[in-house]
Write a protein that holds these residues in place. Structure first.
Motif, PDB file in Angstrom:
ATOM      1  N   LEU A  98       0.861  -1.176   0.000  1.00 33.75           N
ATOM      2  CA  LEU A  98       0.000   0.000   0.000  1.00 33.75           C
ATOM      3  C   LEU A  98       0.896   1.224   0.000  1.00 33.75           C
ATOM      4  O   LEU A  98       1.696   1.395   0.931  1.00 33.75           O
ATOM      5  CB  LEU A  98      -0.924  -0.025   1.223  1.00 33.75           C
ATOM      6  CG  LEU A  98      -2.166   0.850   1.172  1.00 33.75           C
ATOM      7  CD1 LEU A  98      -3.283   0.282   2.031  1.00 33.75           C
ATOM      8  CD2 LEU A  98      -1.850   2.273   1.608  1.00 33.75           C
ATOM      9  N   ASN A  99       0.785   2.021  -1.020  1.00 34.20           N
ATOM     10  CA  ASN A  99       1.564   3.248  -1.129  1.00 34.20           C
ATOM     11  C   ASN A  99       0.781   4.378  -0.470  1.00 34.20           C
ATOM     12  O   ASN A  99      -0.117   4.969  -1.070  1.00 34.20           O
ATOM     13  CB  ASN A  99       1.829   3.558  -2.605  1.00 34.20           C
ATOM     14  CG  ASN A  99       2.734   4.767  -2.788  1.00 34.20           C
ATOM     15  OD1 ASN A  99       3.161   5.389  -1.810  1.00 34.20           O
ATOM     16  ND2 ASN A  99       3.025   5.101  -4.019  1.00 34.20           N
ATOM     17  N   PHE A 100       1.111   4.634   0.798  1.00 34.15           N
ATOM     18  CA  PHE A 100       0.351   5.569   1.626  1.00 34.15           C
ATOM     19  C   PHE A 100       1.028   6.935   1.599  1.00 34.15           C
ATOM     20  O   PHE A 100       2.172   7.076   2.030  1.00 34.15           O
ATOM     21  CB  PHE A 100       0.274   5.037   3.056  1.00 34.15           C
ATOM     22  CG  PHE A 100      -0.493   5.900   4.016  1.00 34.15           C
ATOM     23  CD1 PHE A 100       0.025   6.166   5.285  1.00 34.15           C
ATOM     24  CD2 PHE A 100      -1.732   6.428   3.691  1.00 34.15           C
ATOM     25  CE1 PHE A 100      -0.690   6.937   6.203  1.00 34.15           C
ATOM     26  CE2 PHE A 100      -2.442   7.202   4.588  1.00 34.15           C
ATOM     27  CZ  PHE A 100      -1.919   7.462   5.848  1.00 34.15           C
ATOM     28  N   GLN A 101       0.321   7.922   1.072  1.00 29.46           N
ATOM     29  CA  GLN A 101       0.811   9.294   1.066  1.00 29.46           C
ATOM     30  C   GLN A 101      -0.224  10.153   1.785  1.00 29.46           C
ATOM     31  O   GLN A 101      -1.202  10.613   1.196  1.00 29.46           O
ATOM     32  CB  GLN A 101       1.049   9.775  -0.371  1.00 29.46           C
ATOM     33  CG  GLN A 101       2.091   8.933  -1.096  1.00 29.46           C
ATOM     34  CD  GLN A 101       2.489   9.519  -2.427  1.00 29.46           C
ATOM     35  OE1 GLN A 101       2.621  10.738  -2.575  1.00 29.46           O
ATOM     36  NE2 GLN A 101       2.676   8.668  -3.409  1.00 29.46           N
ATOM     37  N   LYS A 102       0.035  10.336   3.068  1.00 36.66           N
ATOM     38  CA  LYS A 102      -0.955  10.962   3.945  1.00 36.66           C
ATOM     39  C   LYS A 102      -1.270  12.397   3.537  1.00 36.66           C
ATOM     40  O   LYS A 102      -2.420  12.815   3.557  1.00 36.66           O
ATOM     41  CB  LYS A 102      -0.451  10.916   5.392  1.00 36.66           C
ATOM     42  CG  LYS A 102      -1.501  11.244   6.429  1.00 36.66           C
ATOM     43  CD  LYS A 102      -0.973  10.939   7.809  1.00 36.66           C
ATOM     44  CE  LYS A 102      -2.033  11.201   8.864  1.00 36.66           C
ATOM     45  NZ  LYS A 102      -1.526  10.822  10.218  1.00 36.66           N
ATOM     46  N   ALA A 103      -0.247  13.159   3.190  1.00 38.39           N
ATOM     47  CA  ALA A 103      -0.468  14.565   2.833  1.00 38.39           C
ATOM     48  C   ALA A 103      -1.341  14.684   1.588  1.00 38.39           C
ATOM     49  O   ALA A 103      -2.143  15.613   1.456  1.00 38.39           O
ATOM     50  CB  ALA A 103       0.866  15.262   2.617  1.00 38.39           C
TER      51      ALA A 103
END
Lengths: 113, 113
Positions: B66-71
């Motif tokens: 999972l490529n998580f990019q919070k911003a």
């Protein structure tokens, strides 16, 4: 080692004839959910039980009822199925309600004639 | 209100290639969980992977990451070395602390031999 079991996998009923779908779990989870999923759509939550506490979604029709006689079993009753109730019905469980992963059963595909 | 957007209704990929399924979400909460589920034509919803909003590392489970990019509020699923059995509908979902699981509309992935 099935964890969430749904019976039957396929159910055919007649317009207006009550039908009951069954779900059981071997995970000893506190929460059990029922979803309705129509073709090419995302699942829609109907209601859930946290232990014995029943929580109904505001837009769930009165035609849909549920029972949870014990931790392992949960039933979905459709009192008077209409043609629009034909769908896949998915049961899911989670350990608790605080964001835990939900595990789904194989679903029951309901056909209304 | 929380919302999940999957912008790819369908994707076609050659076997053994990597594939990225897009998911963006909208929430004002700081604490939430992100999930990916796979739904083959049989109908069962299979849990693939989970990412918590406070997790600093991207989640991985075998061939799934999972490529998580919070911003950017993005939670893309990456499947490495795709297989024919990966052909299915894929749903991204989000859940706040005690709220219900909210699904995106899904992406239908087809793996070509």
């Amino acid at each position: 080692d099935a964890m969430v079991i749904q019976n039957p996998r396929y159910q055919v009923t007649q317009f207006g004839k009550p039908v009951t779908l069954s779900c059981s779990q071997t995970l000893n989870h506190n929460v059990m959910y029922w979803y309705q999923q129509k073709s090419s759509q995302a699942p829609k939550l109907l209601f859930h039980y946290y232990d014995k506490d029943f929580n109904n979604e505001a837009d769930t029709p009165d035609n849909f009822q549920s029972r949870r006689p014990n931790t392992s079993f949960c039933f979905l009753d459709i009192r008077s199925p209409g043609l629009g109730d034909a769908a896949m019905y998915l049961c899911a469980t989670s350990r608790d309600a605080s964001g835990e992963t939900q595990y789904f059963g194989p679903g029951t595909r309901l056909l209304v004639l | 209100a929380q919302k999940i957007t999957q912008t790819q209704p369908g994707m076609f990929v050659q076997e053994k290639e990597a594939v990225t399924l897009d998911c963006t979400y909208d929430t004002s909460d700081q604490s939430y969980g992100l999930f990916w589920y796979k739904q083959p034509s049989s109908g069962e919803m299979i849990f693939l992977i989970y990412q918590g909003s406070y997790d600093e590392q991207n989640a991985t489970e075998g061939r799934y990451s999972l490529n998580f990019q919070k911003a950017r509020k993005s939670a893309n699923l990456v499947i490495s070395a795709s297989q024919l059995g990966d052909s299915a509908m894929y749903f991204c979902a989000m859940r706040r602390w005690t709220q219900k699981l909210v699904f995106g509309q899904g992406t239908r992935l087809t793996i070509n031999p």
